[in-house]
Design a protein around this motif. Structure first.
Motif, PDB file in Angstrom:
ATOM      1  N   LEU A  13      -5.792  21.332  -0.106  1.00  8.53           N
ATOM      2  CA  LEU A  13      -6.666  19.616   0.271  1.00  8.53           C
ATOM      3  C   LEU A  13      -6.486  18.675  -0.971  1.00  8.53           C
ATOM      4  O   LEU A  13      -6.945  17.623  -1.176  1.00  8.53           O
ATOM      5  N   ARG A  14      -7.207  19.686  -1.968  1.00 10.68           N
ATOM      6  CA  ARG A  14      -7.554  19.223  -3.603  1.00 10.68           C
ATOM      7  C   ARG A  14      -5.643  18.336  -3.752  1.00 10.68           C
ATOM      8  O   ARG A  14      -6.419  17.213  -4.756  1.00 10.68           O
ATOM      9  N   LEU A  15      -5.202  19.052  -3.844  1.00  6.16           N
ATOM     10  CA  LEU A  15      -3.519  18.783  -4.535  1.00  6.16           C
ATOM     11  C   LEU A  15      -3.409  17.752  -3.777  1.00  6.16           C
ATOM     12  O   LEU A  15      -2.919  16.382  -4.086  1.00  6.16           O
ATOM     13  N   THR A  16      -3.520  17.851  -2.030  1.00  7.54           N
ATOM     14  CA  THR A  16      -3.111  16.701  -1.625  1.00  7.54           C
ATOM     15  C   THR A  16      -3.900  15.342  -1.955  1.00  7.54           C
ATOM     16  O   THR A  16      -3.500  14.208  -2.061  1.00  7.54           O
ATOM     17  N   PHE A  17      -5.260  15.426  -1.615  1.00  6.88           N
ATOM     18  CA  PHE A  17      -5.984  14.462  -2.502  1.00  6.88           C
ATOM     19  C   PHE A  17      -5.336  13.969  -4.007  1.00  6.88           C
ATOM     20  O   PHE A  17      -5.128  12.689  -4.158  1.00  6.88           O
ATOM     21  N   PHE A  18      -4.878  14.658  -4.422  1.00  8.15           N
ATOM     22  CA  PHE A  18      -4.712  14.111  -6.023  1.00  8.15           C
ATOM     23  C   PHE A  18      -3.049  13.625  -6.046  1.00  8.15           C
ATOM     24  O   PHE A  18      -3.143  12.561  -6.404  1.00  8.15           O
ATOM     25  N   HIS A  19      -2.191  13.813  -4.623  1.00 12.17           N
ATOM     26  CA  HIS A  19      -0.822  13.126  -4.767  1.00 12.17           C
ATOM     27  C   HIS A  19      -0.936  12.420  -4.006  1.00 12.17           C
ATOM     28  O   HIS A  19       0.032  10.946  -4.536  1.00 12.17           O
ATOM     29  N   TYR A  20      -2.073  11.241  -3.239  1.00 12.73           N
ATOM     30  CA  TYR A  20      -2.495  10.610  -2.304  1.00 12.73           C
ATOM     31  C   TYR A  20      -3.414   9.641  -3.143  1.00 12.73           C
ATOM     32  O   TYR A  20      -3.684   8.803  -1.757  1.00 12.73           O
ATOM     33  N   GLY A  21      -3.860   9.867  -4.194  1.00 13.23           N
ATOM     34  CA  GLY A  21      -5.592   9.210  -4.676  1.00 13.23           C
ATOM     35  C   GLY A  21      -5.423   8.297  -5.601  1.00 13.23           C
ATOM     36  O   GLY A  21      -3.882   7.232  -5.472  1.00 13.23           O
ATOM     37  N   VAL A  22      -6.200   8.158  -6.460  1.00  9.87           N
ATOM     38  CA  VAL A  22      -6.475   6.588  -7.392  1.00  9.87           C
ATOM     39  C   VAL A  22      -5.024   6.462  -8.481  1.00  9.87           C
ATOM     40  O   VAL A  22      -4.551   5.852  -8.519  1.00  9.87           O
ATOM     41  N   HIS A  23      -3.850   7.780  -8.345  1.00  9.90           N
ATOM     42  CA  HIS A  23      -2.711   7.683  -8.996  1.00  9.90           C
ATOM     43  C   HIS A  23      -1.860   6.980  -8.132  1.00  9.90           C
ATOM     44  O   HIS A  23      -0.733   5.934  -8.784  1.00  9.90           O
ATOM     45  N   ALA A  24      -1.442   7.381  -7.325  1.00  8.26           N
ATOM     46  CA  ALA A  24      -0.513   6.411  -6.657  1.00  8.26           C
ATOM     47  C   ALA A  24      -1.079   5.180  -6.293  1.00  8.26           C
ATOM     48  O   ALA A  24      -0.260   4.518  -6.646  1.00  8.26           O
ATOM     49  N   TRP A  25      -1.768   4.623  -5.794  1.00  2.00           N
ATOM     50  CA  TRP A  25      -2.452   3.864  -6.079  1.00  2.00           C
ATOM     51  C   TRP A  25      -2.620   2.508  -7.270  1.00  2.00           C
ATOM     52  O   TRP A  25      -2.379   1.602  -7.349  1.00  2.00           O
ATOM     53  N   ALA A  26      -2.617   3.026  -7.806  1.00  2.00           N
ATOM     54  CA  ALA A  26      -2.705   2.641  -9.204  1.00  2.00           C
ATOM     55  C   ALA A  26      -1.755   2.212 -10.060  1.00  2.00           C
ATOM     56  O   ALA A  26      -1.264   1.636 -10.815  1.00  2.00           O
ATOM     57  N   ILE A  27      -0.631   2.912  -9.837  1.00  2.00           N
ATOM     58  CA  ILE A  27       0.948   2.469  -9.522  1.00  2.00           C
ATOM     59  C   ILE A  27       1.438   1.688  -9.102  1.00  2.00           C
ATOM     60  O   ILE A  27       1.582  -0.109  -9.546  1.00  2.00           O
ATOM     61  N   TYR A  28       0.639   0.790  -7.720  1.00  2.00           N
ATOM     62  CA  TYR A  28       0.870  -0.257  -7.187  1.00  2.00           C
ATOM     63  C   TYR A  28      -0.129  -1.161  -7.280  1.00  2.00           C
ATOM     64  O   TYR A  28       0.564  -2.562  -8.157  1.00  2.00           O
ATOM     65  N   ALA A  29      -0.964  -0.657  -8.345  1.00  2.00           N
ATOM     66  CA  ALA A  29      -2.064  -1.495  -8.892  1.00  2.00           C
ATOM     67  C   ALA A  29      -1.216  -2.836  -9.575  1.00  2.00           C
ATOM     68  O   ALA A  29      -1.916  -3.834  -9.948  1.00  2.00           O
ATOM     69  N   VAL A  30      -0.688  -1.760 -10.487  1.00  2.00           N
ATOM     70  CA  VAL A  30      -0.263  -2.077 -12.172  1.00  2.00           C
ATOM     71  C   VAL A  30       1.170  -3.800 -11.691  1.00  2.00           C
ATOM     72  O   VAL A  30       0.933  -4.373 -12.320  1.00  2.00           O
ATOM     73  N   ILE A  31       1.702  -2.381 -11.111  1.00  2.00           N
ATOM     74  CA  ILE A  31       2.449  -4.162 -10.407  1.00  2.00           C
ATOM     75  C   ILE A  31       2.199  -5.516 -10.242  1.00  2.00           C
ATOM     76  O   ILE A  31       2.601  -6.484  -9.901  1.00  2.00           O
ATOM     77  N   ALA A  32       0.829  -4.595  -8.739  1.00  2.00           N
ATOM     78  CA  ALA A  32       0.152  -5.882  -8.222  1.00  2.00           C
ATOM     79  C   ALA A  32      -0.455  -7.276  -8.949  1.00  2.00           C
ATOM     80  O   ALA A  32       0.198  -8.618  -8.928  1.00  2.00           O
ATOM     81  N   LEU A  33      -1.047  -6.449 -10.008  1.00  2.00           N
ATOM     82  CA  LEU A  33      -1.703  -7.386 -10.365  1.00  2.00           C
ATOM     83  C   LEU A  33      -1.248  -8.054 -11.526  1.00  2.00           C
ATOM     84  O   LEU A  33      -1.464  -9.202 -11.980  1.00  2.00           O
ATOM     85  N   VAL A  34       0.233  -7.786 -12.255  1.00  2.00           N
ATOM     86  CA  VAL A  34       1.548  -8.209 -13.475  1.00  2.00           C
ATOM     87  C   VAL A  34       1.536  -9.019 -12.379  1.00  2.00           C
ATOM     88  O   VAL A  34       1.306 -10.396 -12.724  1.00  2.00           O
ATOM     89  N   LEU A  35       1.799  -9.284 -11.639  1.00  3.70           N
ATOM     90  CA  LEU A  35       2.369 -10.442 -10.847  1.00  3.70           C
ATOM     91  C   LEU A  35       1.765 -11.333  -9.888  1.00  3.70           C
ATOM     92  O   LEU A  35       2.154 -12.168 -10.373  1.00  3.70           O
ATOM     93  N   ALA A  36       1.021 -10.972  -9.743  1.00  5.87           N
ATOM     94  CA  ALA A  36      -0.139 -11.705  -9.543  1.00  5.87           C
ATOM     95  C   ALA A  36      -0.694 -13.324  -9.314  1.00  5.87           C
ATOM     96  O   ALA A  36      -0.997 -14.279 -10.116  1.00  5.87           O
ATOM     97  N   TYR A  37      -1.023 -11.873 -11.824  1.00  4.18           N
ATOM     98  CA  TYR A  37      -1.284 -12.791 -12.321  1.00  4.18           C
ATOM     99  C   TYR A  37      -0.744 -14.056 -12.921  1.00  4.18           C
ATOM    100  O   TYR A  37      -0.504 -15.356 -12.943  1.00  4.18           O
ATOM    101  N   PHE A  38       0.815 -13.636 -13.234  1.00  4.12           N
ATOM    102  CA  PHE A  38       1.746 -14.414 -13.557  1.00  4.12           C
ATOM    103  C   PHE A  38       1.824 -15.083 -12.405  1.00  4.12           C
ATOM    104  O   PHE A  38       2.642 -16.778 -12.681  1.00  4.12           O
ATOM    105  N   THR A  39       2.190 -15.600 -11.165  1.00  2.00           N
ATOM    106  CA  THR A  39       2.408 -16.440 -10.530  1.00  2.00           C
ATOM    107  C   THR A  39       1.211 -16.866  -9.796  1.00  2.00           C
ATOM    108  O   THR A  39       1.435 -18.347  -9.835  1.00  2.00           O
ATOM    109  N   PHE A  40       0.127 -16.191  -9.687  1.00  2.00           N
ATOM    110  CA  PHE A  40      -0.729 -17.670  -9.491  1.00  2.00           C
ATOM    111  C   PHE A  40      -1.689 -17.881 -10.563  1.00  2.00           C
ATOM    112  O   PHE A  40      -2.312 -19.528 -10.785  1.00  2.00           O
ATOM    113  N   ARG A  41      -1.552 -17.518 -11.190  1.00  2.00           N
ATOM    114  CA  ARG A  41      -2.266 -17.523 -12.723  1.00  2.00           C
ATOM    115  C   ARG A  41      -1.431 -18.957 -13.335  1.00  2.00           C
ATOM    116  O   ARG A  41      -2.168 -20.199 -14.409  1.00  2.00           O
TER     117      ARG A  41
END
Length: 494
Positions: A130-158
């Motif tokens: 269960l710990r390793l499953t948490f690891f694979h689907y936790g903050v690391h996964a969402w940080a990957i998405y967050a980086v792309i989304a943040l950069v694009l939203a920043y340049f597009t909307f600001r």
């Protein structure tokens, strides 16, 4: 089709060429994909671990830094969607089929089939599962998405830049992004999106087929999966036609309702206290082991290292390949939120929901395994339905699960057609329906070809290969974003 750019035609040409190659020479196509994947995973597995951990650290830094109060948009911009709808849309696009496909399969596999360190079937293997499953689907996964989304939203909307990956690199490379290099960056992003989404569609088709096979005895075969892809393609095309504010919004909320019903059913009908206690215990071990697990490559143990490549590197590559699609989509629905609000929401809320999901389904699956149901002996796409056979109302739960997989399938494909259309019409926030239709058929074709040439393994090979070049672009995007952010902060402080 008048607004399409050269990126549309180049990427479409590459996609069609690969589809034709895979159709007429499947063995050669599969061998080539294995060769590329083996080279990248064998030589650059360490790179995936370091870069994804860096994304997490960078996101945490921004949350707690003064930059966190900067808004993704103009000063008076307000969020377009409420918190519940925002969470539903980013969750449906960001995880979806992966949660349902691996909800039982991953924990049971780590417990009984391929634990990385402990002996199979032991208490240690169970805790690691269960710990390793948490690891694979936790903050690391969402940080990957967050980086792309943040950069694009920043340049597009600001800064009113077009919603293109290349536009986010202009502070670093200037006018070079308006020429061949910019087109190359966008082609890589679009192609990574196609492969990432096609892989997920392939998993979805395989699991729907697995459920129908387990319940009704229908052949678990490529032709069935092809029919499933064709039917779902028609359905998500209908959703695509209605647009972002209707089709995707309503489907995302439907996903959330179906997922909540299925989760509550498993929580109540399954080993409730065991699930709750396992969730609580694993949160602690997950946080405690996060630094070590983030960089573990096991150079002195070839078997453990292979496990890391097969699981951790594969998942990091999957999230990276999905990140242009998910990131662009999350950026599109996040206008008006501050950087701190955005990153906190994207990193924490979906991760916790995922942890709850895996605790319920994983522990119910492990209980079924220990009760005599051979979950570990089933194909991954049938593990969920094997777990249901150990619970009351198993047929009802299986039907509900098939509906959820189908709606996740449709939402992912629908969202992807929007993003691909946006990326190939110079960042248009309202790409035309014909363009979205072309990309809908293209990603379905690639999914079918990958299933035809090598099933789920071919899907994994394609993911790891496609993610590598885009991971380098992601690093450059962070440098470019930070450069612009420092300039922005100076202007705000004047």
């Amino acid at each position: 089709m008048k607004k399409v750019t050269s990126v549309f035609w180049i990427t479409l040409g590459i996609t069609l060429a690969l589809s034709i190659w895979g159709s007429i020479a499947p063995s050669q196509f599969e061998d080539s994909s294995v060769t590329v994947m083996d080279f990248i995973s064998g030589h650059f597995g360490w790179f995936y671990l370091i870069i994804v951990s860096f994304f997490v650290i960078f996101c945490l830094y921004l949350i707690f830094s003064p930059y966190g109060k900067i808004k993704l948009g103009k000063h008076d911009d307000k969020p377009e969607f409420s918190y519940p709808t925002w969470f539903a849309m980013l969750f449906s696009a960001g995880m979806g089929i992966g949660l349902v496909f691996y909800g039982v399969a991953s924990p049971v596999s780590h417990y009984i089939k391929t634990p990385p360190v402990a002996e199979p079937g032991t208490v240690k293997a169970l805790e690691d599962a269960l710990r390793l499953t948490f690891f694979h689907y936790g903050v690391h996964a969402w940080a990957i998405y967050a980086v792309i989304a943040l950069v694009l939203a920043y340049f597009t909307f600001r800064h009113d830049k077009p919603g293109l990956i290349s536009a986010a690199l202009e502070p670093l490379f200037g006018n070079a992004m308006e020429g061949v290099w910019g087109k190359t960056v966008d082609v890589i992003a679009v192609f990574a999106t196609i492969v990432g989404v096609a892989t997920t569609l392939g998993f979805g088709a395989a699991q729907i087929n697995g459920g129908l096979s387990y319940l009704l005895g229908i052949d678990n075969a490529f032709w069935v999966q092809l029919v499933i892809i064709l039917v779902v393609t028609v359905l998500f095309m209908l959703s695509t036609y209605t647009g972002l504010s209707k089709g995707i919004k309503y489907l995302s909320n439907t996903n959330l309702v179906l997922a909540a019903l299925l989760f509550l059913a498993v929580l109540i009908l399954g080993p409730t206290m065991y699930i709750v206690n396992s969730f609580t215990n694993t949160i602690g071990t997950y946080i405690q082991s996060l630094p070590i697990e983030s960089f573990r490559i096991a150079p002195n143990d070839s078997d453990e290292q292979q496990w890391i490549i097969d699981w951790t590197v594969f998942f990091w590559a999957w999230w990276i390949a999905w990140s242009p699609f998910v990131g662009i989509f999350i950026a599109r629905i996040s206008r008006g939120r501050t950087i701190r609000e955005f990153l906190s929401g994207v990193l924490i809320v979906p991760s916790v929901v995922g942890f709850l999901w895996f605790s319920a389904f994983g522990m119910a699956g492990i209980q079924a395994q220990n009760s005599g149901v051979d979950i570990a002996g089933l194909p991954d796409e049938q593990a969920l339905f094997g777990m249901f056979s150990n619970l009351p109302f198993s047929v009802v739960l299986s039907i509900l699960a098939l509906l959820l997989i189908s709606t996740f399938f449709i939402t992912s494909a629908d969202s992807a057609t929007f993003v691909l259309g946006m990326q190939t019409t110079n960042g248009s926030l309202s790409p035309s329906t014909p363009v979205k239709f072309v990309w809908g058929f293209a990603q379905s074709a690639i999914a079918a070809v990958l299933l035809y040439t090598g099933g789920l393994q071919a899907l994994q090979n394609a993911l790891i290969s496609a993610a590598f070049p885009f991971s380098i672009i992601m690093l450059l995007m962070i440098v470019s974003f930070y450069k612009a952010l420092k300039k922005d902060k100076k202007q705000l402080s004047k």
